[in-house]
Design an enzyme around this catalytic site. Structure first.
Site, PDB file in Angstrom:
ATOM      1  N   TYR A  64     -70.425 -26.661  19.643  1.00  0.00           N
ATOM      2  CA  TYR A  64     -70.160 -25.799  18.510  1.00  0.00           C
ATOM      3  C   TYR A  64     -68.490 -25.428  18.998  1.00  0.00           C
ATOM      4  O   TYR A  64     -67.558 -25.552  18.370  1.00  0.00           O
ATOM      5  CB  TYR A  64     -70.938 -24.997  17.709  1.00  0.00           C
ATOM      6  CG  TYR A  64     -70.006 -24.397  16.736  1.00  0.00           C
ATOM      7  CD1 TYR A  64     -69.454 -24.898  15.447  1.00  0.00           C
ATOM      8  CD2 TYR A  64     -69.594 -23.027  16.972  1.00  0.00           C
ATOM      9  CE1 TYR A  64     -69.008 -24.491  14.724  1.00  0.00           C
ATOM     10  CE2 TYR A  64     -69.052 -22.269  15.887  1.00  0.00           C
ATOM     11  CZ  TYR A  64     -68.334 -23.104  14.887  1.00  0.00           C
ATOM     12  OH  TYR A  64     -67.652 -22.331  13.792  1.00  0.00           O
ATOM     13  N   THR A  85     -56.457 -18.426   6.624  1.00  0.00           N
ATOM     14  CA  THR A  85     -56.390 -19.742   7.202  1.00  0.00           C
ATOM     15  C   THR A  85     -56.085 -20.754   6.215  1.00  0.00           C
ATOM     16  O   THR A  85     -57.017 -20.604   5.029  1.00  0.00           O
ATOM     17  CB  THR A  85     -57.854 -19.931   7.704  1.00  0.00           C
ATOM     18  OG1 THR A  85     -58.110 -19.281   9.052  1.00  0.00           O
ATOM     19  CG2 THR A  85     -58.076 -21.610   8.554  1.00  0.00           C
ATOM     20  N   LYS A  94     -51.874 -18.687   8.691  1.00  0.00           N
ATOM     21  CA  LYS A  94     -52.521 -19.567   9.958  1.00  0.00           C
ATOM     22  C   LYS A  94     -52.996 -20.961   9.576  1.00  0.00           C
ATOM     23  O   LYS A  94     -53.747 -21.216   8.661  1.00  0.00           O
ATOM     24  CB  LYS A  94     -53.790 -18.766  10.409  1.00  0.00           C
ATOM     25  CG  LYS A  94     -54.469 -19.344  11.616  1.00  0.00           C
ATOM     26  CD  LYS A  94     -55.935 -18.646  12.019  1.00  0.00           C
ATOM     27  CE  LYS A  94     -56.381 -18.850  13.184  1.00  0.00           C
ATOM     28  NZ  LYS A  94     -57.039 -20.216  13.044  1.00  0.00           N
ATOM     29  N   HIS A 112     -56.199 -25.161  14.276  1.00  0.00           N
ATOM     30  CA  HIS A 112     -57.350 -24.824  14.313  1.00  0.00           C
ATOM     31  C   HIS A 112     -58.491 -25.205  15.482  1.00  0.00           C
ATOM     32  O   HIS A 112     -59.455 -25.670  15.372  1.00  0.00           O
ATOM     33  CB  HIS A 112     -58.120 -25.475  12.941  1.00  0.00           C
ATOM     34  CG  HIS A 112     -59.159 -24.652  12.305  1.00  0.00           C
ATOM     35  ND1 HIS A 112     -59.173 -23.959  11.280  1.00  0.00           N
ATOM     36  CD2 HIS A 112     -60.504 -24.533  12.657  1.00  0.00           C
ATOM     37  CE1 HIS A 112     -60.287 -23.271  10.683  1.00  0.00           C
ATOM     38  NE2 HIS A 112     -61.075 -23.592  11.582  1.00  0.00           N
ATOM     39  N   ARG A 159     -59.759 -28.851  15.622  1.00  0.00           N
ATOM     40  CA  ARG A 159     -61.099 -28.892  14.921  1.00  0.00           C
ATOM     41  C   ARG A 159     -61.093 -29.638  13.579  1.00  0.00           C
ATOM     42  O   ARG A 159     -61.821 -29.823  12.924  1.00  0.00           O
ATOM     43  CB  ARG A 159     -61.902 -27.790  14.993  1.00  0.00           C
ATOM     44  CG  ARG A 159     -62.080 -27.231  16.339  1.00  0.00           C
ATOM     45  CD  ARG A 159     -62.628 -25.591  16.322  1.00  0.00           C
ATOM     46  NE  ARG A 159     -63.821 -25.140  16.003  1.00  0.00           N
ATOM     47  CZ  ARG A 159     -65.029 -25.356  16.430  1.00  0.00           C
ATOM     48  NH1 ARG A 159     -65.008 -26.011  17.646  1.00  0.00           N
ATOM     49  NH2 ARG A 159     -65.993 -25.048  15.985  1.00  0.00           N
ATOM     50  N   ASP A 207     -51.550 -20.170  18.471  1.00  0.00           N
ATOM     51  CA  ASP A 207     -53.040 -20.315  18.976  1.00  0.00           C
ATOM     52  C   ASP A 207     -53.326 -21.723  19.581  1.00  0.00           C
ATOM     53  O   ASP A 207     -52.430 -22.666  19.071  1.00  0.00           O
ATOM     54  CB  ASP A 207     -53.921 -19.739  18.304  1.00  0.00           C
ATOM     55  CG  ASP A 207     -54.243 -20.387  16.953  1.00  0.00           C
ATOM     56  OD1 ASP A 207     -54.185 -21.767  16.884  1.00  0.00           O
ATOM     57  OD2 ASP A 207     -54.867 -19.867  15.957  1.00  0.00           O
ATOM     58  N   GLY A 208     -53.994 -22.129  20.363  1.00  0.00           N
ATOM     59  CA  GLY A 208     -54.328 -23.336  20.612  1.00  0.00           C
ATOM     60  C   GLY A 208     -54.183 -23.751  22.096  1.00  0.00           C
ATOM     61  O   GLY A 208     -52.585 -23.982  22.279  1.00  0.00           O
ATOM     62  N   ARG A 212     -61.064 -19.968  22.313  1.00  0.00           N
ATOM     63  CA  ARG A 212     -62.355 -20.275  23.309  1.00  0.00           C
ATOM     64  C   ARG A 212     -62.587 -19.580  24.535  1.00  0.00           C
ATOM     65  O   ARG A 212     -63.696 -19.343  24.985  1.00  0.00           O
ATOM     66  CB  ARG A 212     -62.047 -21.737  23.556  1.00  0.00           C
ATOM     67  CG  ARG A 212     -62.444 -22.770  22.061  1.00  0.00           C
ATOM     68  CD  ARG A 212     -62.598 -24.276  22.940  1.00  0.00           C
ATOM     69  NE  ARG A 212     -62.807 -25.183  21.772  1.00  0.00           N
ATOM     70  CZ  ARG A 212     -61.712 -25.701  20.934  1.00  0.00           C
ATOM     71  NH1 ARG A 212     -60.395 -25.539  20.935  1.00  0.00           N
ATOM     72  NH2 ARG A 212     -62.028 -26.435  19.846  1.00  0.00           N
TER      73      ARG A 212
END
Length: 367
Positions: free
Chosen positions: A24, A155, A230, A254, A257, A285-286, A309
């Site tokens: 996940y 989001t 976002k 995201h 994802r 981000d990412g 992450r």
């Protein structure tokens, strides 16, 4: 084993976590092309370091929406952190506060806004998903504000959940001992098992697909907190976000994802920055795993970055100490990158300090 970089935590997390939980956190949508590209795109940006500059003092402090933080590295919202470690969001909140930076709490946290506020002082933002029931949204935003949260990260890229095939294979659902704490007591905190991904079914049932720019304006009528949009990947949407009253923009896919084959966020960043013309701060981000990545994002115009992450993997490995270490390692690497590039403060990091693979030498500045 001595952990020397952020990426090494992922292998430890994979060993420690149940397969369903690790998958996940780790997986992306469909072919996971964008998941790889979020990392690979950073590797296509090289440095043009300047030399013989006195870098005995380096200042990494910055201000985000008026709040002073120790470095332009912040914590992104990641859902259900108690799946990674029993202390979950509590541990992350304490680690971010100790590092002098901002934590963003997910709507789908396994600790409530009040519980996170109870961990002590810290600058915290609240990530919001807009539910079909707007009374629930209103209540949640007011609770976050009352709990001392300072901004909303709205989001906007999830009217439906992306196709995450590992979650479908694993029949992903929230472990029975956990709930989505912010929705407890509203009959919205439980995620039922489904024939595919329990989360996808939950989103289909609860999240409002009619969400539009009007709702960015509506949110401003129910809260005084600034709103960060976002999930922006284009200049066009950046301009509309500003017109709609956004206080800032987070360039995000995201964590790869949602829609596969969108560009890496670092590749989309400059277009968004140019479209805003300096009117609002732009964040990213990412794929950030190194201090060098942070520098590259700032050189392309970002005001700061968020990590996702690395937080859950280090949390799974070592709890609060792991998250503290990830923030410290990125900070140290970023400081070293600044020193070796000849930059003493964030304002000295410029576009001239990097070269991207899509440039030819004639684009370079005349010295």
């Amino acid at each position: 084993m001595e952990i020397t970089n952020v990426t090494e935590y992922e292998a430890i997390a994979k060993e420690k976590l149940p397969k369903m939980v690790y998958d996940y956190y780790a997986s992306g949508a469909e072919d996971q092309w964008t998941l790889q590209e979020n990392r690979n795109a950073f590797a296509r940006i090289l440095f043009r370091p300047r030399i013989l500059i006195d870098v005995s003092k380096i200042d990494m402090t910055t201000t985000v929406l008026g709040f002073k933080i120790s470095m332009p590295i912040m914590v992104a919202p990641t859902a259900m952190q108690k799946m990674a470690h029993p202390e979950g969001e509590y541990a992350t909140a304490r680690a971010a506060s100790a590092a002098g930076t901002i934590m963003t709490l997910s709507s789908w946290a396994t600790s409530s806004v009040e519980e996170v506020a109870s961990t002590g002082p810290g600058i915290r933002f609240f990530q919001l998903y807009v539910y079909k029931n707007r009374k629930v949204v209103e209540q949640l935003v007011r609770r976050a504000e009352k709990a001392g949260f300072k901004a909303i990260a709205l989001t906007v890229d999830t009217p439906r959940l992306g196709r995450r095939e590992s979650d479908i294979k694993n029949r992903f659902t929230l472990p029975p001992n956990l709930t989505l704490k912010n929705f407890e007591g509203l009959d919205l905190g439980k995620m039922d098992e489904a024939n595919d991904s329990g989360l996808a079914s939950y989103v289909a049932g609860q999240i409002d697909r009619t969400l539009s720019w009007k709702d960015v304006q509506w949110l401003q009528t129910i809260t005084s907190m600034p709103i960060l949009v976002k999930g922006v990947l284009t200049g066009e949407d950046a301009r509309i976000a500003i017109q709609a009253g956004a206080a800032g923009i987070i360039v995000s896919n995201h964590g790869a994802r949602q829609l596969d084959y969108v560009p890496a966020t670092i590749s989309a960043l400059e277009e968004v920055v140019k479209a805003t013309q300096g009117r609002v701060p732009v964040f990213l981000d990412g794929g950030v795993r190194r201090g060098t990545d942070v520098f590259k994002a700032l050189a392309l115009g970002a005001s700061g970055i968020f990590i996702g992450r690395p937080v859950v993997f280090s949390l799974a490995a070592e709890g609060e100490a792991g998250v503290r270490k990830v923030l410290q390692m990125l900070r140290d690497e970023f400081e070293l990158t600044m020193a070796l590039s000849g930059c003493r403060s964030l304002s000295e990091i410029t576009r001239n300090h990097i070269i991207t693979e899509w440039e030819t030498p004639r684009h370079l500045p005349r010295l």
